[in-house]
Enzyme design. Structure first.
Site, PDB file in Angstrom:
ATOM      1  CE  LYS A  71       2.217 -28.734 -10.187  1.00 32.11           C
ATOM      2  NZ  LYS A  71       2.540 -28.340 -11.581  1.00 32.11           N
ATOM      3  NE  ARG A 122       2.063 -32.755 -14.742  1.00 36.71           N
ATOM      4  CZ  ARG A 122       1.163 -32.288 -15.607  1.00 36.71           C
ATOM      5  NH1 ARG A 122       0.963 -30.981 -15.693  1.00 36.71           N
ATOM      6  NH2 ARG A 122       0.482 -33.100 -16.379  1.00 36.71           N
ATOM      7  N   GLY A 136       1.558 -21.472 -14.260  1.00 33.52           N
ATOM      8  CA  GLY A 136       2.047 -21.212 -15.599  1.00 33.52           C
ATOM      9  C   GLY A 136       3.354 -20.465 -15.686  1.00 33.52           C
ATOM     10  CG  MET A 168       8.730 -21.683 -12.646  1.00 30.10           C
ATOM     11  SD  MET A 168       9.345 -22.268 -11.059  1.00 30.10           S
ATOM     12  CE  MET A 168       7.829 -22.690 -10.211  1.00 30.10           C
ATOM     13  NE  ARG A 225      -3.190 -24.982  -8.241  1.00 32.91           N
ATOM     14  CZ  ARG A 225      -2.533 -24.672  -9.353  1.00 32.91           C
ATOM     15  NH1 ARG A 225      -1.214 -24.735  -9.380  1.00 32.91           N
ATOM     16  NH2 ARG A 225      -3.169 -24.296 -10.431  1.00 32.91           N
ATOM     17  CG  HIS A 271      -1.867 -18.435 -18.175  1.00 34.66           C
ATOM     18  ND1 HIS A 271      -1.835 -17.110 -18.562  1.00 34.66           N
ATOM     19  CD2 HIS A 271      -0.794 -18.624 -17.382  1.00 34.66           C
ATOM     20  CE1 HIS A 271      -0.771 -16.527 -18.039  1.00 34.66           C
ATOM     21  NE2 HIS A 271      -0.112 -17.425 -17.324  1.00 34.66           N
ATOM     22  NE  ARG A 323      -2.222  14.791   5.226  1.00 30.81           N
ATOM     23  CZ  ARG A 323      -2.957  13.693   5.072  1.00 30.81           C
ATOM     24  NH1 ARG A 323      -4.286  13.783   5.060  1.00 30.81           N
ATOM     25  NH2 ARG A 323      -2.397  12.509   4.919  1.00 30.81           N
ATOM     26  NE  ARG A 326       0.587  17.781   9.418  1.00 38.27           N
ATOM     27  CZ  ARG A 326       0.877  17.124   8.281  1.00 38.27           C
ATOM     28  NH1 ARG A 326       1.651  16.057   8.330  1.00 38.27           N
ATOM     29  NH2 ARG A 326       0.392  17.522   7.131  1.00 38.27           N
ATOM     30  CD  GLU A 378       6.976  15.214  10.346  1.00 39.91           C
ATOM     31  OE1 GLU A 378       6.569  14.987   9.191  1.00 39.91           O
ATOM     32  OE2 GLU A 378       6.470  16.067  11.104  1.00 39.91           O
ATOM     33  CB  SER A 392       1.297  10.978  15.634  1.00 39.02           C
ATOM     34  OG  SER A 392       0.720  10.505  14.440  1.00 39.02           O
ATOM     35  N   GLY A 396       5.000   9.935  11.584  1.00 44.81           N
ATOM     36  CA  GLY A 396       4.737  10.329  10.201  1.00 44.81           C
ATOM     37  C   GLY A 396       5.658   9.542   9.293  1.00 44.81           C
ATOM     38  CB  THR A 397       5.644   5.965   8.311  1.00 40.52           C
ATOM     39  OG1 THR A 397       4.295   5.939   7.829  1.00 40.52           O
ATOM     40  CG2 THR A 397       5.675   5.449   9.743  1.00 40.52           C
ATOM     41  CG  ASN A 398       3.504   9.234   4.134  1.00 42.96           C
ATOM     42  OD1 ASN A 398       3.498   8.010   4.154  1.00 42.96           O
ATOM     43  ND2 ASN A 398       2.420   9.953   3.969  1.00 42.96           N
ATOM     44  CG  ASP A 399       7.771  14.182   5.614  1.00 42.11           C
ATOM     45  OD1 ASP A 399       7.751  13.947   4.395  1.00 42.11           O
ATOM     46  OD2 ASP A 399       7.419  15.273   6.098  1.00 42.11           O
ATOM     47  CB  CYS A 452      -0.860   9.858  11.155  1.00 43.83           C
ATOM     48  SG  CYS A 452       0.558  10.963  11.294  1.00 43.83           S
ATOM     49  CE1 TYR A 511      -2.984   7.405  15.752  1.00 45.85           C
ATOM     50  CE2 TYR A 511      -2.687   7.345  18.138  1.00 45.85           C
ATOM     51  CZ  TYR A 511      -2.541   8.002  16.922  1.00 45.85           C
ATOM     52  OH  TYR A 511      -1.955   9.235  16.876  1.00 45.85           O
TER      53      TYR A 511
END
Length: 894
Positions: free
Chosen positions: A25, A94, A103, A105, A338, A454, A574, A629, A758, A777, A779-782, A845, A865
Site C-alpha cells: 500500500k 492503515r 481485511g 489487519m 495495487r 470483504h 502400478r 512398476r 524411495e 524414478s 517415489g517422493t510419497n514414500d 512419480c 520429467y
C-alpha cells in the site's frame, strides 16, 4: 560510521520498487504521488520498524522523532494541525504488508477527533452529521482495535439506536443521535477497559500505529498467511494519510474500481460506489453499494477523471489495478492502488488480452498464471435447466459451483468440514474473523455487499465460490435460518447450491457437469475467450519447458485420457491395481499355494490378464514411454481383513475350509509394520516366480504390440531398492525372462530396467545403484514418509493440523516437497547418478509431480520429467513452462 536506519518515508520519497520496506500500500501511494495523481499526502512507517517493535516490544530508537517530523511536514502541507479545535487535520492509520492481505489487519480512520475538535470539524465542513459520524467511527474503531473492546458491543448499540429510529442502519441516524451514540461508545470503553477514550490526538496516533503493528500477529492475519504461504517475519508497514471525506453529503462518496472485471477478466471498468460514505462502508459490506457506472450520473466530472486515472495506472503497472477512491464535494482523491486480486478465469483472460494488446510479452503472460489457478478452472459447473428457478440472485463475486449444507458461523463451517461435510457459509456480510470458516466452506453467500466487499475479495483470492449481495435473503444467525422475500425458509443443515459464475443460489443439490476448460484441454478446441486464453498459455509453456510431463495411470482408459490432456508418457503404472476385483481369487491361490507346482499354476493364471492390461496401456500410449512398476505392497493387502475372517469363522456352524486357510495365511503374513516389511523388491525376491510372471507379461505385451505395428516403449521399474545388490538380483531375473521371450518370439526386447528411489539409503547410495540402473524414478510419497519417520495417513489425521498451526512447517511435506530434507536427498541422488552415467534418466512419480511449487524445484535440480495423476497434467505442463522462465528477463520475449 554506519548510516542510521530510516524508519519513516513521506509518500514523495518512495516508489513501487520499495514494497518490501513500505509494504504494497505504501509503495502504491508513493508511486501514484510520483505519477502526479491526486493522492492525499502522508507518510509510511516501514516494515523494518514493525519487525523491531514486534521483536523487542519497544519502538526502535529515533522512530518517535521521525514520526513527529513527518507529521509536522504533513501539517505544513495541509495548512492544518492534527486535532486542532478549529478545522482540524485528521488522518487515517492503515496497515500495508508487502503482500495483499485484505481485511486481515487493522485500519483506524479519523484520528485527531475529540470532544472539542468534532465541533470544529462540523463548523469547518458545514456538516454536523458528518462530523459526528466520523467521531463515532473513530471511537468505535479505536475502542475495538487499540483498546481491545469486543466489537459486537458497538454493533449492538448501533442496532438498538437504528431500531429506535426505525431505520436499517446508522446511515439513518441524525447528528444528535450520533452524538449520543458516541457518548455511549465512550461509556462502553470505560466500562470494558477501565480507561477513557484518549482525547490527545498525538496519543491517538501513536497508539493506533502500535495497534496496527500488533495486528500483524492477530489470529486472522496468521490464519490468512498460513493459507497463502506468506512468511511470518515480513511485518507490516503503517500508512498515515490525511483524511478526505466521502460522507459530506450527496456530492461526496467513496468506492473501489477495477480496470478490468476481477471475476471474469473482461475489458472495461468495474467496481462499486457508495454515496455519502467512508471507505470502510464499501469493503465491509454493511451498506449496499451501487455499480460504479452510476457515478457517471451522480458526478460526471469525477467519473471521467477517475477513468483517466485508471487508464494511467493500468498502463503504468501493465496489469489489472484495484483502486480505492473518495469523492469529497466533487473533488476526486485516489487513496490506494495495487495489482488487483482476481479469479482464476480473470487471471488467464487478462494475461492473454494484455499479451494480445502487446502490453506484455508472451513469457510475461505465462508468468502471470499458475497451475493452481488452472486446476480451479477444471472444476465442474451446474447443469441447469429453465425449470431450475433460483432461490435468490446476487453478485457473481467469485465463479464456480458448490453444493453444501448451510452454516451460519465460522465455527460451524470448521466443525462440519472436519467431519468431512461440505458446507456453505451464509452471513449478512463477512468480517476478517470469518476467515477460518471461509477456508473450510465450499462457498460463501452473503445478503449484503458487492464485488469489492470483504467476502468477494477474500473468496476470489482463495478461489472459493462466492455470491454476495443477495438482498432478497434475510439472514438470522441467531435463529440459524435464512428467509427469502417469498417466504421460503432455509435452516442450518439444509442443502444449497451456489453458482458463483451466474450469481444464483438454488435450494437443494443441483447436478454438476464438466467445465468448458476441462473439455477444451482434452479436445484442444477453443469455445470462447477463457478457453482460448488457457490453450494459449499452455502452448507457450510447452514451447519453453524442459521438463517432460508424464502420467500416473494404471488402466488403458486413464492412459488415453492422460494422453489427451498432454501427457508425454506414463511415469508410473502400478501393477498391484491389476490384482484387485475378480482377480483377487487368483492372488489368493498364489498365496495359499502349498508347493512350487501350485504356485506356478496360480501365476500362470495371472499371466494372461496382466499381459492384456499392459497391451491396452501400451496401445493407448503408443510411441511414448510407459514405466511399469512391479508389485509393491505387501501380500496381506490382497487378503480379507483378519478380524472379519475370524468373526465369520467363529459364527459359522460348519467353518469353511478355504476361510480357515485364508486366516492362516493372514496370520502368517502379519507384520507389525508392513509398509517397512516384505514388499517391493523384497517380495519379488522372496516369492519365487512372481517377478518373472510380471516381467513376462510386460515382454509378451510388447511383442504383441510390435506385431500389430505399434511402437511400444515399456520400461520396468523395481520398487523399494535399498542396496545395489537387490537391484542386481532383480535385474538378473528380469533379464533372464526377457532373454527367454526373445528366444521364443524372435523379437529383440531392449527394455530399460530402473528403480524407484524411495528410501533414504537409496538416495544416499545412488552412485552405487546407478551402476545397475537405466533410470531413477523418485517415489517422493514414500521418501517423505521414510525421511520424516512418519505415516502419512496417521500423521495427517492426528498432529498435522497442530504442526501447521504452530508453523513447524508452513505446508504439509506431502503436499509440497520438503526442499531442505527430502529435496536435498533428491538433489544428491541426481548428482550422484549423473556422475556415474550422465545419460541416466531421472524423474519423479509421487504426487509432488503435480504440485506447482515442487515442479519448480524438480526443474532446478535437473530431473527429466515429472509424473502425476491425469487431471493434474495441464497444470504440471503450465508450471514446467513457468519454471523454465525463472531467473530470465521475460519482458523482451514476444
Amino acid at each position: 560510521m554506519s548510516t542510521p536506519t530510516k524508519y519513516v518515508y513521506t509518500f514523495a520519497e518512495g516508489s513501487r520498487e520499495m514494497d518490501g520496506l513500505l509494504g504494497g500500500k505504501g509503495a502504491g501511494l508513493a508511486e501514484m504521488t510520483r505519477l502526479g495523481l491526486p493522492v492525499p499526502p502522508g507518510f509510511t512507517v516501514t516494515t523494518e520498524a514493525c519487525r523491531v517493535c514486534l521483536a523487542t516490544g519497544q519502538e526502535p530508537p529515533g522512530l518517535g522523532i521521525e514520526q513527529a517530523r513527518a507529521l509536522a511536514g504533513l501539517e505544513r502541507t495541509m495548512g492544518r494541525t492534527l486535532g486542532a479545535p478549529d478545522d482540524p487535520l485528521l488522518v487515517s492509520v492503515r496497515s500495508g504488508a508487502r503482500f495483499s492481505m485484505p481485511g486481515m489487519m487493522e485500519t483506524i480512520l479519523d484520528i485527531g477527533l475529540n470532544d472539542e475538535s468534532v465541533n470544529g470539524l462540523a463548523k469547518a465542513s458545514g456538516q454536523e452529521r458528518s462530523a459526528w459520524d466520523s467521531y463515532r467511527r473513530l471511537v468505535q474503531m479505536f475502542g475495538r482495535t487499540v483498546m481491545g473492546v469486543d466489537g459486537d458491543l458497538f454493533e449492538q448499540a448501533i442496532a438498538a439506536r437504528a431500531a429506535q429510529r426505525g431505520t436499517r442502519d446508522d446511515h439513518g441516524l441524525g447528528p444528535a443521535e450520533l452524538a449520543d451514540l458516541t457518548e455511549e461508545f465512550k461509556d462502553i470503553i470505560r466500562r470494558e477497559t477501565g480507561e477513557d477514550f484518549p482525547q490527545d490526538p498525538v496519543e491517538q496516533l501513536q497508539r493506533a500505529i502500535r495497534a496496527v503493528f500488533a495486528s500483524w500477529n492477530g489470529e486472522r492475519a496468521r490464519v490468512y498467511r498460513r493459507r497463502e504461504h506468506i512468511p511470518d517475519d515480513l511485518g507490516t508497514a503503517v500508512n498515515v494519510q490525511a483524511m478526505v471525506f466521502g460522507n459530506l453529503g450527496p456530492d461526496s462518496g467513496t468506492g473501489v474500481a477495477f480496470t478490468r472485471d476481477p471475476a471474469t477478466g473482461a475489458r472495461g471498468t468495474y467496481g462499486d460506489y457508495l454515496p455519502d460514505a467512508q471507505g470502510e462502508d464499501v469493503v465491509s459490506g454493511v451498506r449496499d453499494t451501487v455499480p460504479l457506472s452510476e457515478l457517471k450520473v451522480l458526478d460526471p466530472r469525477a467519473y471521467v477523471e477517475l477513468g483517466d486515472h485508471l487508464r494511467t495506472l493500468e498502463g503504468h503497472y501493465r496489469d489489472l489495478c484495484d483502486v480505492e477512491f473518495t469523492v469529497e464535494r466533487g473533488r476526486l482523491w485516489i487513496l490506494q492502488t495495487r495489482v488487483g486480486k482476481r479469479t482464476a478465469e480473470a487471471a488467464f483472460r487478462i494475461a492473454h488480452d494484455l499479451r494480445e494488446e502487446k502490453t506484455i510479452t508472451a513469457d510475461e503472460a505465462l508468468a502471470r498464471v499458475g497451475g493452481a489457478e488452472l486446476n480451479r478452472l477444471m472444476f465442474p459447473r451446474f447443469d441447469t435447466t429453465p425449470a431450475d428457478v433460483p432461490l435468490a440472485h446476487g453478485v457473481a463475486a467469485s465463479p464456480g459451483a458448490a453444493v453444501g449444507a448451510v452454516v451460519f458461523d465460522s465455527a460451524g463451517a470448521q466443525r462440519r468440514a472436519a467431519a468431512g461435510e461440505r458446507t456453505i457459509l451464509v452471513r449478512r456480510e463477512t468480517t476478517p474473523d470469518d476467515l477460518p470458516g471461509m477456508i473450510a466452506a465450499e462457498a460463501v453467500l452473503t445478503s449484503r455487499g458487492g464485488k469489492t466487499s470483504h467476502a468477494a475479495v477474500v473468496a476470489r483470492g482463495m478461489g472459493k465460490v462466492c455470491v454476495c449481495g443477495a438482498e432478497s435473503l434475510t439472514v438470522d444467525p441467531d435463529a440459524r435460518l435464512l428467509t427469502t422475500d417469498t417466504g421460503v425458509v432455509v435452516r442450518e443443515g439444509d442443502t444449497l447450491s451456489v453458482d458463483g459464475t451466474a450469481g444464483t443460489v438454488h435450494l437443494g443439490a443441483l447436478p454438476l457437469t464438466a467445465s468448458d476448460v476441462g473439455r477444451a484441454l482434452e479436445t484442444g478446441e477453443s469455445t470462447g475467450p477463457l478457453t482460448e486464453a488457457v490453450l494459449a498459455a499452455l502452448a507457450r509453456a510447452d514451447s519453453v519447458r524442459r521438463l517432460e510431463v508424464r502420467a500416473n495411470a494404471d488402466t488403458p482408459g486413464d492412459a488415453a485420457r492422460a494422453r489427451r490432456l498432454g501427457a508425454q508418457g506414463i511415469g508410473l503404472c502400478r501393477t498391484e491395481h491389476m490384482f484387485l476385483g475378480d482377480r483377487r481369487t487368483l492372488v489368493e491361490a498364489m498365496i495359499l499355494a502349498r508347493d512350487d507346482t501350485a504356485r506356478e499354476k496360480a501365476l500362470a493364471l495371472l499371466l494372461p490378464p496382466q499381459r492384456e492390461d499392459f497391451t491396452g496401456i501400451l496401445e493407448a500410449m503408443d510411441g511414448l514411454p510407459v514405466t511399469i512398476r512391479l508389485i509393491d505392497p505387501p501380500l496381506h493387502e490382497f487378503l480379507p481383513d483378519r478380524t472379519a475372517l475370524a468373526v465369520r469363522l467363529a459364527g459359522a456352524a460348519h467353518p469353511d475350509v478355504h476361510d480357515r486357510e485364508l486366516l492362516g495365511a493372514v496370520e502368517r503374513l502379519h507384520e507389525q509394520n508392513p509398509m517397512l516389511g516384505l514388499r517391493g523388491v523384497r517380495l519379488g525376491l522372496a516369492v519365487p516366480g512372481l517377478m518373472a510372471m510380471q516381467v513376462r507379461a510386460i515382454a509378451e505385451a510388447v511383442v504383441h504390440r510390435l506385431r500389430e505395428g505399434g511402437r511400444p516403449q515399456a520400461e520396468i521399474m523395481i520398487p523399494l531398492i535399498a542396496t545395489v545388490e537387490e537391484l542386481r538380483l532383480a535385474r538378473q531375473e528380469a533379464e533372464r525372462v526377457l532373454a527367454e521371450v526373445t528366444a521364443e518370439t524372435g523379437e529383440t526386447l531392449p527394455l530399460p530396467i530402473g528403480t524407484m528411489i524411495e528410501l533414504p539409503r537409496a538416495a544416499l547410495t545412488a552412485g552405487r545403484i546407478a551402476e545397475a540402473a537405466d533410470f531413477f524414478s523418485f517415489g517422493t510419497n514414500d521418501l517423505t514418509q521414510t525421511t520424516w519417520g512418519l505415516s502419512r495417513d496417521d500423521a495427517e489425521a492426528s498432529f498435522f493440523p497442530l504442526y501447521l498451526e504452530k508453523r513447524v512447517f508452513g505446508v504439509s511435506p506431502f503436499e509440497t516437497i520438503d526442499q531442505e530434507g527430502v529435496g536435498r536427498l533428491v538433489d544428491m541422488a541426481v548428482r550422484a547418478g549423473h556422475a556415474v552415467d550422465p545419460r541416466l534418466e531421472t524423474g519423479v512419480c509421487g504426487e509432488h509431480g503435480g504440485d506447482p511449487e515442487s515442479i519448480h524445484f524438480f526443474h532446478r535440480v535437473g530431473l527429466d520429467y515429472v509424473s502425476c495423476s491425469p487431471f493434474r497434467i495441464p497444470a504440471a505442463r503450465l508450471e514446467a513452462g513457468r519454471a523454465a522462465l525463472e531467473g530470465i528477463d521475460t519482458s523482451d520475449s514476444r
